[in-house]
Design a protein around this motif. Structure first.
Motif, PDB file in Angstrom:
ATOM      1  N   ARG A   1       0.988  -1.315  -0.129  1.00 20.01           N
ATOM      2  CA  ARG A   1       0.124  -0.011   0.000  1.00 20.01           C
ATOM      3  C   ARG A   1       0.919   1.186   0.046  1.00 20.01           C
ATOM      4  O   ARG A   1       1.823   1.200   0.607  1.00 20.01           O
ATOM      5  CB  ARG A   1      -0.761   0.264   1.314  1.00 20.01           C
ATOM      6  N   ARG A   2       0.410   2.309  -0.509  1.00 23.34           N
ATOM      7  CA  ARG A   2       0.891   3.576  -0.719  1.00 23.34           C
ATOM      8  C   ARG A   2       0.318   4.964  -0.271  1.00 23.34           C
ATOM      9  O   ARG A   2      -0.171   5.843  -0.688  1.00 23.34           O
ATOM     10  CB  ARG A   2       1.408   3.818  -2.020  1.00 23.34           C
ATOM     11  N   ASP A   3      -0.071   4.597   1.016  1.00 20.86           N
ATOM     12  CA  ASP A   3      -0.690   5.830   1.949  1.00 20.86           C
ATOM     13  C   ASP A   3       0.103   6.926   1.550  1.00 20.86           C
ATOM     14  O   ASP A   3       1.210   7.144   1.832  1.00 20.86           O
ATOM     15  CB  ASP A   3      -0.726   5.480   3.304  1.00 20.86           C
ATOM     16  N   TYR A   4      -0.772   8.139   1.321  1.00 22.56           N
ATOM     17  CA  TYR A   4      -0.163   9.497   1.170  1.00 22.56           C
ATOM     18  C   TYR A   4       0.970   9.337  -0.040  1.00 22.56           C
ATOM     19  O   TYR A   4       1.658  10.374  -0.082  1.00 22.56           O
ATOM     20  CB  TYR A   4       0.464   9.920   2.477  1.00 22.56           C
ATOM     21  N   GLY A   5       1.003   8.521  -0.943  1.00 22.68           N
ATOM     22  CA  GLY A   5       1.944   8.779  -1.903  1.00 22.68           C
ATOM     23  C   GLY A   5       1.406   9.350  -3.064  1.00 22.68           C
ATOM     24  O   GLY A   5       0.076   9.896  -2.856  1.00 22.68           O
ATOM     25  N   SER A   6       1.843   9.280  -4.328  1.00 21.23           N
ATOM     26  CA  SER A   6       1.040  10.165  -5.523  1.00 21.23           C
ATOM     27  C   SER A   6       1.498   9.292  -6.581  1.00 21.23           C
ATOM     28  O   SER A   6       2.391   8.254  -6.668  1.00 21.23           O
ATOM     29  CB  SER A   6       1.886  11.340  -5.643  1.00 21.23           C
ATOM     30  N   ALA A   7       1.020   9.552  -8.031  1.00 20.97           N
ATOM     31  CA  ALA A   7       1.022   9.014  -8.950  1.00 20.97           C
ATOM     32  C   ALA A   7       0.817   9.775 -10.201  1.00 20.97           C
ATOM     33  O   ALA A   7       0.260  10.844  -9.999  1.00 20.97           O
ATOM     34  CB  ALA A   7       0.242   7.807  -9.193  1.00 20.97           C
ATOM     35  N   VAL A   8       1.538   9.699 -11.209  1.00 18.93           N
ATOM     36  CA  VAL A   8       1.464  10.377 -12.541  1.00 18.93           C
ATOM     37  C   VAL A   8       1.253   9.747 -13.700  1.00 18.93           C
ATOM     38  O   VAL A   8       2.162   8.724 -13.724  1.00 18.93           O
ATOM     39  CB  VAL A   8       2.536  11.464 -12.536  1.00 18.93           C
ATOM     40  N   MET A   9       0.566   9.859 -14.771  1.00 18.10           N
ATOM     41  CA  MET A   9       0.933   9.581 -16.071  1.00 18.10           C
ATOM     42  C   MET A   9       1.833  10.171 -16.882  1.00 18.10           C
ATOM     43  O   MET A   9       1.415  11.423 -17.374  1.00 18.10           O
ATOM     44  CB  MET A   9      -0.630   9.257 -16.659  1.00 18.10           C
ATOM     45  N   TYR A  10       2.965   9.962 -17.011  1.00 18.58           N
ATOM     46  CA  TYR A  10       3.971  10.769 -17.480  1.00 18.58           C
ATOM     47  C   TYR A  10       4.279  10.599 -18.902  1.00 18.58           C
ATOM     48  O   TYR A  10       4.847  11.465 -19.789  1.00 18.58           O
ATOM     49  CB  TYR A  10       5.267  10.465 -16.935  1.00 18.58           C
ATOM     50  N   ARG A  11       3.426   9.713 -19.441  1.00 20.19           N
ATOM     51  CA  ARG A  11       3.136   9.425 -21.091  1.00 20.19           C
ATOM     52  C   ARG A  11       2.058   8.459 -21.405  1.00 20.19           C
ATOM     53  O   ARG A  11       1.696   7.736 -20.278  1.00 20.19           O
ATOM     54  CB  ARG A  11       4.409   8.676 -21.630  1.00 20.19           C
ATOM     55  N   PRO A  12       1.208   8.738 -22.265  1.00 18.24           N
ATOM     56  CA  PRO A  12       0.018   7.766 -22.540  1.00 18.24           C
ATOM     57  C   PRO A  12       0.383   6.373 -22.143  1.00 18.24           C
ATOM     58  O   PRO A  12       1.360   5.671 -22.665  1.00 18.24           O
ATOM     59  CB  PRO A  12      -0.194   8.068 -23.856  1.00 18.24           C
ATOM     60  N   GLY A  13      -0.487   5.610 -21.230  1.00 14.73           N
ATOM     61  CA  GLY A  13      -0.175   4.376 -20.736  1.00 14.73           C
ATOM     62  C   GLY A  13       0.949   4.103 -20.026  1.00 14.73           C
ATOM     63  O   GLY A  13       1.111   2.733 -19.738  1.00 14.73           O
ATOM     64  N   LYS A  14       1.750   4.913 -19.471  1.00 16.00           N
ATOM     65  CA  LYS A  14       2.800   4.869 -18.618  1.00 16.00           C
ATOM     66  C   LYS A  14       2.400   5.688 -17.237  1.00 16.00           C
ATOM     67  O   LYS A  14       2.580   6.765 -17.286  1.00 16.00           O
ATOM     68  CB  LYS A  14       4.200   5.574 -18.930  1.00 16.00           C
ATOM     69  N   VAL A  15       2.145   4.860 -16.111  1.00 19.28           N
ATOM     70  CA  VAL A  15       1.986   5.400 -14.903  1.00 19.28           C
ATOM     71  C   VAL A  15       3.015   5.160 -13.901  1.00 19.28           C
ATOM     72  O   VAL A  15       3.537   4.013 -13.737  1.00 19.28           O
ATOM     73  CB  VAL A  15       0.906   5.058 -14.287  1.00 19.28           C
ATOM     74  N   MET A  16       3.597   6.150 -13.145  1.00 16.51           N
ATOM     75  CA  MET A  16       4.716   5.812 -12.107  1.00 16.51           C
ATOM     76  C   MET A  16       4.030   6.142 -10.620  1.00 16.51           C
ATOM     77  O   MET A  16       3.481   7.338 -10.350  1.00 16.51           O
ATOM     78  CB  MET A  16       5.807   6.989 -12.374  1.00 16.51           C
ATOM     79  N   ILE A  17       4.491   5.282  -9.879  1.00 18.94           N
ATOM     80  CA  ILE A  17       3.809   5.790  -8.507  1.00 18.94           C
ATOM     81  C   ILE A  17       5.245   6.197  -7.541  1.00 18.94           C
ATOM     82  O   ILE A  17       6.052   5.655  -7.919  1.00 18.94           O
ATOM     83  CB  ILE A  17       3.149   4.295  -7.837  1.00 18.94           C
ATOM     84  N   VAL A  18       4.868   7.169  -6.716  1.00 16.54           N
ATOM     85  CA  VAL A  18       5.768   7.714  -6.350  1.00 16.54           C
ATOM     86  C   VAL A  18       5.622   8.008  -4.801  1.00 16.54           C
ATOM     87  O   VAL A  18       4.724   8.465  -4.272  1.00 16.54           O
ATOM     88  CB  VAL A  18       6.148   8.906  -6.764  1.00 16.54           C
ATOM     89  N   GLY A  19       6.686   7.477  -3.857  1.00 15.75           N
ATOM     90  CA  GLY A  19       6.543   8.050  -2.340  1.00 15.75           C
ATOM     91  C   GLY A  19       5.343   7.148  -1.846  1.00 15.75           C
ATOM     92  O   GLY A  19       4.709   6.073  -2.264  1.00 15.75           O
ATOM     93  N   GLY A  20       4.799   7.429  -0.680  1.00 16.62           N
ATOM     94  CA  GLY A  20       3.802   6.586   0.268  1.00 16.62           C
ATOM     95  C   GLY A  20       4.524   6.267   1.510  1.00 16.62           C
ATOM     96  O   GLY A  20       5.704   6.337   1.607  1.00 16.62           O
ATOM     97  N   SER A  21       3.764   5.682   2.267  1.00 15.26           N
ATOM     98  CA  SER A  21       4.324   5.556   3.893  1.00 15.26           C
ATOM     99  C   SER A  21       5.232   4.191   3.787  1.00 15.26           C
ATOM    100  O   SER A  21       5.843   4.080   4.638  1.00 15.26           O
ATOM    101  CB  SER A  21       2.968   5.272   4.765  1.00 15.26           C
ATOM    102  N   ASP A  22       5.081   3.242   2.958  1.00 16.30           N
ATOM    103  CA  ASP A  22       5.744   1.948   2.785  1.00 16.30           C
ATOM    104  C   ASP A  22       6.053   1.576   1.391  1.00 16.30           C
ATOM    105  O   ASP A  22       5.322   1.093   0.744  1.00 16.30           O
ATOM    106  CB  ASP A  22       5.029   1.166   3.551  1.00 16.30           C
ATOM    107  N   PRO A  23       7.409   1.846   1.043  1.00 21.56           N
ATOM    108  CA  PRO A  23       8.502   2.631   1.886  1.00 21.56           C
ATOM    109  C   PRO A  23       8.493   4.109   1.864  1.00 21.56           C
ATOM    110  O   PRO A  23       7.564   4.655   0.747  1.00 21.56           O
ATOM    111  CB  PRO A  23       9.851   2.089   0.796  1.00 21.56           C
TER     112      PRO A  23
END
Length: 339
Positions: free
Chosen positions: A317-339
């Motif tokens: 789980r990524r509590d309080y993380g974020s995500a971005v679609m940086y290119r069509p069809g490409k999603v990056m998950i960044v940060g969160g409580s663990d890790p």
């Protein structure tokens, strides 16, 4: 999930950049001929010229550092080629490659960029100003189509900032729109769904901030109150709103669709989701859920709605993380409580 470092990339007119290139080109090609020529400029900046007519994808790395990434180089078979600027975060030899095709190594000469170049770069791509006072804590912030910035926080009225002269104008709204969900409609107006009754307690209200007069319009409320929902504009111009907690603090299971005049529920997609689901329209037209739950999925908003499981992310789980679609069809998950 591959780890990549943030990088700064921008394309610019080839004439202006070519005229500024005074360093010797050292392609150092190995393992086959390359349509790409790499030139070191100054600082940690390199210019990449693609002489192929097609756009190509290449991998880059900074030798001796963990910095790696992937670049799309636009195609141009002209004599100058299409030029892309790459500014690396790390100092070291740049290695550019295509698997089993070719490898280019270009040294970083540790040349300081002259002041006139720094000024010219700031004029072209922007620069940081000194801090300025803001009337509210801008938890929610939007760049409007006319260039102004709309923001609001937990207290005080929403504020309109005019970058041209630095002025602020209040934009009062009857709803406490703190902790709402929001997304732009195809016509450039901003739909704001839900809001703040109290901590963890939501509102059913829906409001649109829009073009004529730059004022708020109250529209029919949702069927469910929502605190910390997410709204996503669909390819057909409708808006999907999902997640959040209601006026009793209970999780809202049923997503809703705004069709421009009213809301309809998607009971076939009932699902408890943590606050502010990270959702993006995928190239297949479905809505991709990227977290914070480990299980990712597509939401099909047709008819009654349904969820289609996709894959598990690697890190839980990524509590309080974020995500971005940086290119069509490409999603990056960044940060969160663990890790």
């Amino acid at each position: 999930m591959k780890r990549i470092n943030v990088r700064i990339l921008m394309a610019a007119a080839s004439g202006a950049l070519t005229a500024a290139c005074h360093d010797q080109v050292r392609p150092g090609s190995e393992g086959g001929s390359s349509p790409v020529v790499v030139t070191y400029r100054c600082g940690n900046e390199f210019l990449l010229q693609n002489h192929d007519s097609k756009t190509i994808t290449v991998q880059y790395a900074v030798a001796g550092t963990p910095e790696t990434g992937e670049l799309l180089l636009p195609g141009d078979s002209s004599e100058t080629g299409a030029i892309t600027r790459l500014i690396t975060l790390s100092h070291g030899t740049l290695e550019l490659s295509q698997p089993d095709a070719w490898l280019i190594r270009t040294n970083n000469e540790s040349t300081a960029c002259p002041p006139e170049y720094t000024d010219e770069l700031a004029a072209r791509v922007g620069s940081w100003t000194p801090p300025l006072a803001w009337p509210v804590v801008a938890v929610h912030l939007h760049l409007l189509p006319d260039g102004r910035v709309l923001s609001w926080g937990r207290t005080g009225n929403p504020q309109l900032y005019q970058p041209a002269d630095g002025s602020f104008t209040e934009a009062p709204v009857e709803t406490q729109v703190f902790c709402a969900g929001h997304t732009f409609l195809p016509d450039g107006r901003l739909l704001v769904s839900g809001g703040h009754l109290d901590d963890k307690l939501g509102l059913r209200d829906a409001n649109i901030f829009g073009s004529a007069g730059q004022s708020w319009l109250t529209v029919p409320p949702m069927s469910f109150a929502r605190w910390y929902p997410t709204s996503t504009t669909l390819p057909n111009g409708e808006v999907l709103t999902l997640g959040g907690t209601d006026e009793d603090g209970d999780e809202v299971l049923t997503p809703e669709i705004w069709d421009g005049s009213s809301w309809r529920g998607l009971p076939g997609a009932d699902q408890a989701l943590p606050y502010y689901p990270r959702t993006f329209v995928a190239p297949n037209g479905l809505v991709f859920y990227a977290g914070e739950l480990q299980q990712t999925a597509y939401l099909d908003p047709a008819e009654q709605g349904r969820w289609i499981p996709v894959a598990d992310s690697r890190y839980g789980r990524r509590d309080y993380g974020s995500a971005v679609m940086y290119r069509p069809g490409k999603v990056m998950i960044v940060g969160g409580s663990d890790p």
